[in-house]
Design a protein around this motif. Sequence first.
Motif: not given
Lengths: 204, 474
Positions: B262-263, B259, B255, A197, B33, B124, A189, B127, A199-200, B266, B253, B17-19
């Motif tokens: 892009r962030a 970046q 971005p 991502r 995150d 963020l 993952f 996250c 930036w994470i 999203a 912290f 998106s975090h699975v």
Amino acid sequence: MEKFTVVTGIAAPMMMPNINTDAISPMAAGRSTATDLGVMLFANWRYRLDGSEIGDFVLNREPFRRSKTIVAGENFGCGSSRERAVWALMRFGIRCVIAPSFADIFRENAFQNGLLPVVVGTQECASLAAALECAQEPLVTVDLERCVVQGPEGWTSSFVVPTERRTALLEGLDEIDVILRMAKDIDAFQRRDREQRPWIYLER
Amino acid sequence: MSANPQAKTLVEKIWESHVIAELSDGRTLLHVDRHFLHDGTSRQAFDGMRRMRRPVRNRDLTFAVVDHIVSTLPGRTGESHPPGRERIHALRDNCREFDLELYDVDSPHQGIAHVVAPERGITLPGCTLACGDSHTATNGGLGALAWGIGTTEVMHVMAAQALLQRKPQQMRISFSGSIGPGVFAKDLILYFIARHGVAAGSGCAVEYAGAAIRSAPIEARMTICNMSIELGARFGIVAPDEVTFDYVAGRPFAPTGMQWERAVDAWRKLGTDLDARFDREFEIDCAGIAPQVTWGNSPQEAVGIDDALPNPADIPEPGRRQAVERAYTYMDLEPGRKLEGVPIDFAFIGSCTNARLSDLEAAARVLRGRKVKDGVTALAVPGSMAVKSAAEAAGLDKVFIEAGFEWRNAGCSMCVGSNGDLVPPGKRSISTTNRNFEHRQGPHSRTHLASPASVAAAAVSGCITDVRRLLDRR
Ligand code: SF4
């Protein structure tokens, strides 16, 4: 984690709704010098400011001083996330809480430690509490193998526990072992996610 | 029902998106995150890590702070509150051993975890963030999926940067209509909880939406998300928008450069789809909401400042009726009366609910040129040292001090009293915090929750009062 199969013992009726974790395990209590979590369980309800016991509080009465189960009102364990609330109950000797509903974080913490939260209906809880108040022997048997609770005077009810929780409790399994077995999935993952991502990941 | 099965809520989008993996029992292994540790709930988790002989998996995603047990007195050190000393030392030692970033007592970044994470840009939009504290949903104000966990789960995140979770149900509360003068984010959320109860959001993630939320600044959104747990929900969130991006941009912290572009691209896609389905939906019209103050020992026991206190005889269910009667005894109040005029002994402005700069400004607007009533002890405890510096740069410290407030260093302080800042037995406090439970601010203390402006108004009046009257005279 401590196993849970069948637990028989005294059950204390505490039919208030919304019993919160500050009440179960207070941060600041009159007896703040005591460090034993079991002694500090419900400290502000059990002791006066001078440390003396409040005689009519249920857990200060015989036979409820030896309770293994608590029968409570709805939304038990609401408030703070402190796992200490679960530790304090277990340290006192409580292995099961029966209530119409539980707060989410408390239920999670209970399952992680081998304390069984049993959901039964509002009316049923009330009738069990009433039976316990007048029983000679206010005993309750909580059987996780059959998912059945038995109380005084033939009171009985079945309950539902998610399969994975039941297995974990019956066998005393820690969730961390399940998670760590998936370490490869976590690696995969993060590798993918770093692309999507970036930036994470802070790389400190 | 939704016509479009593809339509998703904000929470569902972040969740998916975090699975990491789906288990056959219906649980999900979810990536975390950001992980925030504090002095109150991390110790046994570190002990567990030592027993397993494991390092913290993602040190870069893990932060620690002293907040719960730290003294707020001027010139404080880790030694100032002796009962907290050992735990502060333990956190220091643990962070050194596991090589983690710690905002210690003397750090300019120290403060309450949920105040520090957003202001450092650690939180963020989009996250996931976990912390061993039930008010972690505060971070949802930035569009993060943030939730509170117990100590065992703190250890899980340390070891695996992941948690086993069941997907929460989806709930939405839309706040519409214009907000009256003297009414703040705190009043809106207390109003909702008073109407729908402390279990309205059990098992749910709550999205706050509607025109009143869209026009609210980030700090107000955080106040509302903060009290999600007081309505029984573990998660509270507001969809990120331009206001959010403006807030996050340039923080340490966050971005930068490509970046950042892009962030933001999203993050813009995260909002709930038009026809997404919610399990529970509520609409609140803000127009009629008066300043709210709690009278009892549950956050749902709140009334508008003009309203009479409820009569327990009107409550049919015996358990609830007894709880309300018990609250009247504990709080030493009678049904039927109004809260206006109830004398107070303590006024507390602080906590992760209401101790950011805008909260201090709102209180200062009421305090300017006025004095705290004789006999009232008044404390202002900024949510972080950064908030404190910003307030001092704006001269707010002088307003508080001239009015007769104590101006303290950052920490949880009188919200929970574990650093020794306590309301004595039998004393009555009005407080910008989130819990009015029995004994919360100290054994046998009596707590009324309210907004910072309402607390300031009570401090100068010596009793609970309608803040709108003090604003009118300006
Ligand atoms: S300020 Fe209060 S509610 Fe917030 S984290 Fe600290 S103790 Fe908890």
